[in-house]
Structure formats: structure tokens, C-alpha cells
Motif scaffolding. Structure first.
Motif, PDB file in Angstrom:
ATOM      1  N   GLY A  91      45.830  54.167  31.598  1.00 41.08           N
ATOM      2  CA  GLY A  91      46.294  55.263  30.753  1.00 41.08           C
ATOM      3  C   GLY A  91      47.496  54.891  29.910  1.00 41.08           C
ATOM      4  O   GLY A  91      47.617  55.281  28.758  1.00 41.08           O
ATOM      5  N   VAL A  92      48.409  54.121  30.511  1.00 36.99           N
ATOM      6  CA  VAL A  92      49.586  53.609  29.800  1.00 36.99           C
ATOM      7  C   VAL A  92      49.759  52.138  30.191  1.00 36.99           C
ATOM      8  O   VAL A  92      49.216  51.683  31.189  1.00 36.99           O
ATOM      9  CB  VAL A  92      50.877  54.384  30.173  1.00 36.99           C
ATOM     10  N   GLY A  93      50.544  51.435  29.375  1.00 37.66           N
ATOM     11  CA  GLY A  93      50.888  50.067  29.785  1.00 37.66           C
ATOM     12  C   GLY A  93      49.913  49.026  29.306  1.00 37.66           C
ATOM     13  O   GLY A  93      49.509  49.009  28.146  1.00 37.66           O
ATOM     14  N   GLU A  94      49.464  48.196  30.232  1.00 36.85           N
ATOM     15  CA  GLU A  94      48.733  46.985  29.877  1.00 36.85           C
ATOM     16  C   GLU A  94      47.406  47.239  29.174  1.00 36.85           C
ATOM     17  O   GLU A  94      46.616  48.104  29.571  1.00 36.85           O
ATOM     18  CB  GLU A  94      48.478  46.171  31.151  1.00 36.85           C
ATOM     19  N   VAL A  95      47.195  46.460  28.115  1.00 39.00           N
ATOM     20  CA  VAL A  95      45.945  46.533  27.357  1.00 39.00           C
ATOM     21  C   VAL A  95      44.945  45.557  27.963  1.00 39.00           C
ATOM     22  O   VAL A  95      45.294  44.427  28.316  1.00 39.00           O
ATOM     23  CB  VAL A  95      46.215  46.194  25.871  1.00 39.00           C
ATOM     24  N   ASN A  96      43.690  45.997  28.082  1.00 39.77           N
ATOM     25  CA  ASN A  96      42.617  45.187  28.656  1.00 39.77           C
ATOM     26  C   ASN A  96      42.031  44.275  27.571  1.00 39.77           C
ATOM     27  O   ASN A  96      41.350  44.747  26.661  1.00 39.77           O
ATOM     28  CB  ASN A  96      41.561  46.151  29.224  1.00 39.77           C
ATOM     29  N   GLN A  97      42.282  42.993  27.670  1.00 43.39           N
ATOM     30  CA  GLN A  97      41.863  42.040  26.625  1.00 43.39           C
ATOM     31  C   GLN A  97      40.337  42.013  26.451  1.00 43.39           C
ATOM     32  O   GLN A  97      39.839  41.845  25.336  1.00 43.39           O
ATOM     33  CB  GLN A  97      42.391  40.632  26.936  1.00 43.39           C
ATOM     34  N   LYS A  98      39.602  42.213  27.548  1.00 43.99           N
ATOM     35  CA  LYS A  98      38.134  42.204  27.423  1.00 43.99           C
ATOM     36  C   LYS A  98      37.657  43.374  26.559  1.00 43.99           C
ATOM     37  O   LYS A  98      36.672  43.259  25.820  1.00 43.99           O
ATOM     38  CB  LYS A  98      37.473  42.256  28.807  1.00 43.99           C
ATOM     39  N   ALA A  99      38.362  44.498  26.668  1.00 41.55           N
ATOM     40  CA  ALA A  99      38.033  45.660  25.824  1.00 41.55           C
ATOM     41  C   ALA A  99      38.381  45.371  24.367  1.00 41.55           C
ATOM     42  O   ALA A  99      37.607  45.698  23.454  1.00 41.55           O
ATOM     43  CB  ALA A  99      38.789  46.898  26.309  1.00 41.55           C
ATOM     44  N   VAL A 100      39.518  44.745  24.141  1.00 41.23           N
ATOM     45  CA  VAL A 100      39.922  44.383  22.772  1.00 41.23           C
ATOM     46  C   VAL A 100      38.852  43.484  22.150  1.00 41.23           C
ATOM     47  O   VAL A 100      38.412  43.702  21.011  1.00 41.23           O
ATOM     48  CB  VAL A 100      41.300  43.665  22.761  1.00 41.23           C
ATOM     49  N   ASP A 101      38.397  42.499  22.914  1.00 42.42           N
ATOM     50  CA  ASP A 101      37.357  41.581  22.417  1.00 42.42           C
ATOM     51  C   ASP A 101      36.082  42.349  22.073  1.00 42.42           C
ATOM     52  O   ASP A 101      35.470  42.121  21.015  1.00 42.42           O
ATOM     53  CB  ASP A 101      37.040  40.503  23.463  1.00 42.42           C
ATOM     54  N   PHE A 102      35.675  43.256  22.970  1.00 42.09           N
ATOM     55  CA  PHE A 102      34.454  44.015  22.740  1.00 42.09           C
ATOM     56  C   PHE A 102      34.554  44.849  21.470  1.00 42.09           C
ATOM     57  O   PHE A 102      33.667  44.787  20.598  1.00 42.09           O
ATOM     58  CB  PHE A 102      34.140  44.916  23.951  1.00 42.09           C
ATOM     59  N   TYR A 103      35.624  45.634  21.340  1.00 41.54           N
ATOM     60  CA  TYR A 103      35.739  46.503  20.155  1.00 41.54           C
ATOM     61  C   TYR A 103      35.911  45.684  18.879  1.00 41.54           C
ATOM     62  O   TYR A 103      35.361  46.041  17.828  1.00 41.54           O
ATOM     63  CB  TYR A 103      36.848  47.534  20.345  1.00 41.54           C
ATOM     64  N   ASN A 104      36.616  44.559  18.958  1.00 41.24           N
ATOM     65  CA  ASN A 104      36.697  43.659  17.796  1.00 41.24           C
ATOM     66  C   ASN A 104      35.313  43.173  17.390  1.00 41.24           C
ATOM     67  O   ASN A 104      34.966  43.142  16.206  1.00 41.24           O
ATOM     68  CB  ASN A 104      37.588  42.456  18.113  1.00 41.24           C
ATOM     69  N   ASN A 105      34.526  42.761  18.382  1.00 45.80           N
ATOM     70  CA  ASN A 105      33.174  42.259  18.097  1.00 45.80           C
ATOM     71  C   ASN A 105      32.300  43.330  17.452  1.00 45.80           C
ATOM     72  O   ASN A 105      31.556  43.053  16.509  1.00 45.80           O
ATOM     73  CB  ASN A 105      32.505  41.758  19.385  1.00 45.80           C
TER      74      ASN A 105
END
Length: 462
Positions: A91-105
Motif C-alpha cells: 500500500g505504501v513504500g517499496e515498489v514491486n519491480q516485477k510489476a513495473v516491468d509488466f506495466y512497462n511491457n
């Protein structure tokens, strides 16, 4: 093909979905529970055929194939959402890099295929860890949402130029805090008002964040507008009842997000019944100064209203204190969904926005027809012959065209939805897609309506 109904140059043709209804992959790659995952775990029997949110249409694994199918069905634009519980699992804090990769893709794949990405930030999917802090009743959650929104703008705003803050924000108010069809299943008018106010505040805060970043896109909100028609325009009590229904279900979010203020009459009603939300100094000013730049309009059905005739027996404050619903004789129905089909409603919305909301740019962000048992319309080639859906779309587009001809600033038409998707407690009961999904094999097959929709998009009309 002779085109009788031509739409404006650059018109958006496409569909909408949401992360929680399409991605699947509910418990992998770092995603944590939303309220839907939690509720399904607690009460699977509340979901049609016990099908839960983990079984959505596998876009997470199949986005490349699905985006090719978008192209094959004529899309030049597509709306989906970024799941808060995937991107920032706590909810707050650390961003999930795997999610960033998915949405970028996903975003990159859409752009490569000339499909405009429209990204929504909240589609009913409160992270469970945020619900435990009070959900939209909590200012802490409002601030956490604004931080999530800002992070999305920073991560993806170089390519995403069309943002939506919320999809149908009135629905979690109705479903979660009045009528018991969303979690947390509360029935409390004062808490419902608080949730609505904090959602408006969260909308304004995220718009403020967007403006401060100085990105060169647009930010809006998606509202489900249900025009309220009185049983009789001659009967003053019916007209007043319809007006009150409109205040609750349409103008609450429409006025606050476009004009920057909650209708004074609605405030008076809430005050009179002692259910006004708590707010802090500066909140009203913040909402006033951070209005949307464009609107998404979801239109499915009208609301028919008559004066209160049945006795109101509930001991909680509810909109139903002020009106009764009215079943108009001879109305056209979608029997599967139990919803009236009233195509002219889309034109009345165009007129209302043009006349009362500064003719703000908007697009039809959802319109569609859910049908149960579509397998009975499959032909010998394995294709669903959904002529009823084609007729439904045509009839709505004719009225939309008339609204545009008369000056409404409408920039597009999106269907719900691209592929048969999971729909909250209804799961896969009604199918809405241009593409059929076989739940067993996950095989995708374009329906007759999908081929027809491509022709419409290619010709920018029909």
C-alpha cells in the motif's frame, strides 16, 4: 461500405477492462491481496459458480497475444488499470519491480501496435492492507493513494498521456457501504458519505500531484452516469424524487470532479439527516482547485424513479428514503443482466454535459451488453454469432452520433469489454467481450461483433 454515421477525425475506438478483472496471476510476482481476494477466501459462495478473482482472463501471461487481438478487432485505444496491490503491495513504500516491468511491457506493446494506452488508477480494488486501515474512511489511505498515483505518473507518464483517477467511484460507496454487494458489506449512511468525500479528496490530491509534475498529458475520471427519469414529468413529486436520485448517484461525483463542488442541495440533505462527512480545513478548496481535464462516461442503463410510495422501514440513512424505483411498462430489457436498454440515454448524457458541464471533453468509456449462455450462438466454425451485440452497439452509436452532431465534445467510444472477463461477484455469468474466452483452455476466439467492430473503426463509422 457506405458510411451513414461518420465520427470525428481521430475518434477513439476501443474497449475497457481493469487489472483485477483481466490480469489473473493474483498471488505471483509479489502481488498481495486486494479486498476481492480476501472476500473470496472468506465467502466463495458469494461469487457466481464459486469463481474467484484468481481466475481472471490471464492477461498477465498473455498480454502480447491479447494486444495483437486488440489490433485485429480495430482498436486504436484501450483502457486498463494499474493494480495498487501489484505495484506497491504493502500500500505504501517499496515498489514491486516485477510489476513495473509488466506495466512497462504492456504500455510499450500497446504503443508499438498503435493502440493509445489509457491508464486508470483505481477500479474497486482496494489493497487489503489499506482496507485494514479503514479503506476510504481513512485519511491515511487517501494520502497513500495520492502517493501511489504520483509513483505511477513518474514511472509511466513519459508514455501514458491519458490518465483516469477512478472508475465509477459511486459504486464502492453503494456496494460497500449501502447495499451490500461489495466488501466490506457495511450498511451505514454516514460512513458511506465519508467514503464518498474521501474518494473526491483522493481524486483531487492525485490531480494536484499530476499537475505539479508538469507532464504533458491529461487526467480525468470515469463516472457511470445513469440518467434519472421521473415516472411522470407532470407530477411534481415524481420530478423531485428523480432530481434527488440524480443528486446522489450522478451529481455527487460529476459536480465535484468537473465543477469542483458538491451540489448544495445534496449537502443540505446530508446535513438535515446528520450524515455529513468529517472534513478538514483546506479540503473544499483542494477539490475546487483540482478538477478533471476530461471525463470517461460509462453508460449501461437509465434510472426510472417515482415519488416514495412504499413505507421506508430501514433504521439507517439510505438514498431510498426519498424515492422508489419505477418499472416503466413496455421497457426494453436485457433479461440476463436485468437492466433496461435505453439507447437515447447516451444522447441525454451528451446534452447534459454540453449544457451543464462546460461541454468538457469526454468519451464513452464503457457501454456493453452482458449475455449468459453465449455458447448457444456458436456456429459450425466455432464463432459466436452475437448479432444482438452488434445491434446494441449500433443503436447506441446512432444516438451518440446525434449528440456529437449537436455539439457534444465526445472523443471516443469504448465497449466493455475486449475479452470475456471476470466480473466481481458475477464472475463469468454474463459475457461481454468482442472475443470469446474458453475458461478451460484459455483459448481466445473473435466473435462476429469483433470482426464488425474492426470495420466500424476502419471506416470511422458505419
Amino acid at each position: 461500405m457506405t458510411v451513414e454515421y461518420k465520427f470525428p477525425e481521430g475518434f477513439w475506438w476501443g474497449t475497457a477492462t481493469s487489472g483485477p478483472q483481466s490480469e489473473g496471476a493474483a498471488d505471483i510476482d509479489g502481488r498481495k491481496m486486494s479486498i476481492w481476494d480476501y472476500w473470496y477466501k472468506e465467502e466463495p459462495e458469494r461469487f457466481f459458480d464459486n469463481v474467484g478473482p484468481q481466475d481472471t482472463s490471464t492477461f498477465y501471461a498473455n498480454y502480447k497475444e491479447d494486444i495483437k487481438l486488440l489490433k485485429e478487432t480495430g482498436h486504436n485505444s484501450f483502457r486498463t488499470s494499474i493494480q495498487w496491490s501489484r505495484l506497491i503491495p504493502d500500500g505504501v513504500g517499496e515498489v514491486n519491480q516485477k510489476a513495473v516491468d509488466f506495466y512497462n511491457n504492456v504500455i510499450d506493446e500497446l504503443i508499438v501496435n498503435d493502440v493509445l494506452p489509457i491508464m486508470n488508477l483505481f477500479h474497486f480494488d482496494m489493497p487489503m492492507c489499506m482496507q485494514e486501515k479503514g479503506g476510504w474512511e481513512s485519511r491515511e489511505v487517501v494520502d497513500a493513494y495520492a502517493a501511489f498515483a504520483k509513483k505511477c505518473f513518474e514511472l509511466f507518464g513519459d508514455r501514458v498521456k491519458h490518465w483516469m483517477t477512478f472508475n465509477e467511484p459511486i459504486v464502492p460507496v453503494e456496494g460497500g457501504y449501502l447495499y451490500n454487494f461489495h466488501y466490506p458489506k457495511v450498511k451505514d449512511g454516514k460512513r458511506a458519505a465519508q467514503v464518498a468525500f474521501h474518494t473526491m479528496l483522493a481524486n483531487a490530491k492525485s490531480i494536484k500531484e499530476y499537475k505539479e509534475l508538469g507532464q504533458d498529458g491529461q487526467i480525468g475520471i470515469v463516472l457511470n452516469l445513469t440518467p434519472s427519469y421521473p415516472r411522470s414529468t407532470e407530477n411534481e413529486a415524481d420530478v423531485k424524487a428523480a432530481h434527488i436520485a440524480d443528486l446522489f448517484f450522478n451529481r455527487s461525483f460529476l459536480d465535484s470532479s468537473v465543477l469542483g463542488e458538491v451540489p448544495a442541495e445534496l449537502v443540505e440533505l446530508l446535513k438535515e439527516h446528520d450524515v455529513l462527512p468529517v472534513y478538514e480545513e483546506g479540503d473544499v478548496e483542494l477539490i475546487k482547485n483540482n478538477t478533471v481535464q476530461y471525463l470517461g462516461v460509462n453508460y449501461y442503463q437509465p434510472r426510472r424513479i417515482k415519488q416514495k410510495e412504499s413505507e421506508y422501514t430501514e433504521d439507517v440513512f439510505m438514498p431510498d428514503m426519498f424515492f422508489d424505483n419505477y418499472e416503466m411498462p413496455g421497457r426494453k430489457m436485457n433479461p440476463y443482466r436485468g437492466w433496461e436498454i435505453y439507447e437515447k440515454g447516451i444522447y441525454d448524457i451528451c446534452t447534459n454535459i454540453r449544457e451543464n458541464y462546460n461541454n468538457i471533453p469526454f468519451y464513452i468509456s464503457e457501454n456493453g451488453m452482458g449475455v449468459e449462455g453465449e455458447e448457444k450462438y456458436i456456429n459450425e466454425n466455432g464463432v459466436v454469432e452475437d448479432d444482438y451485440r452488434i445491434e446494441f452497439i449500433k443503436d447506441h452509436l446512432r444516438w451518440l452520433h446525434k449528440g456529437i452532431e449537436e455539439g457534444a465534445n465526445c472523443t471516443g467510444y469504448h465497449l466493455w469489454t475486449f475479452i470475456d472477463c471476470w466480473s466481481w461477484t458475477n464472475a463469468y455469468k454474463n459475457r461481454y467481450g468482442l472475443i470469446a474466452l474458453d475458461l478451460e483452455t484459455q483459448k481466445r476466439t473473435i466473435k462476429k461483433s469483433g470482426r464488425w467492430f474492426k470495420e466500424v473503426a476502419d471506416n470511422n463509422g458505419f
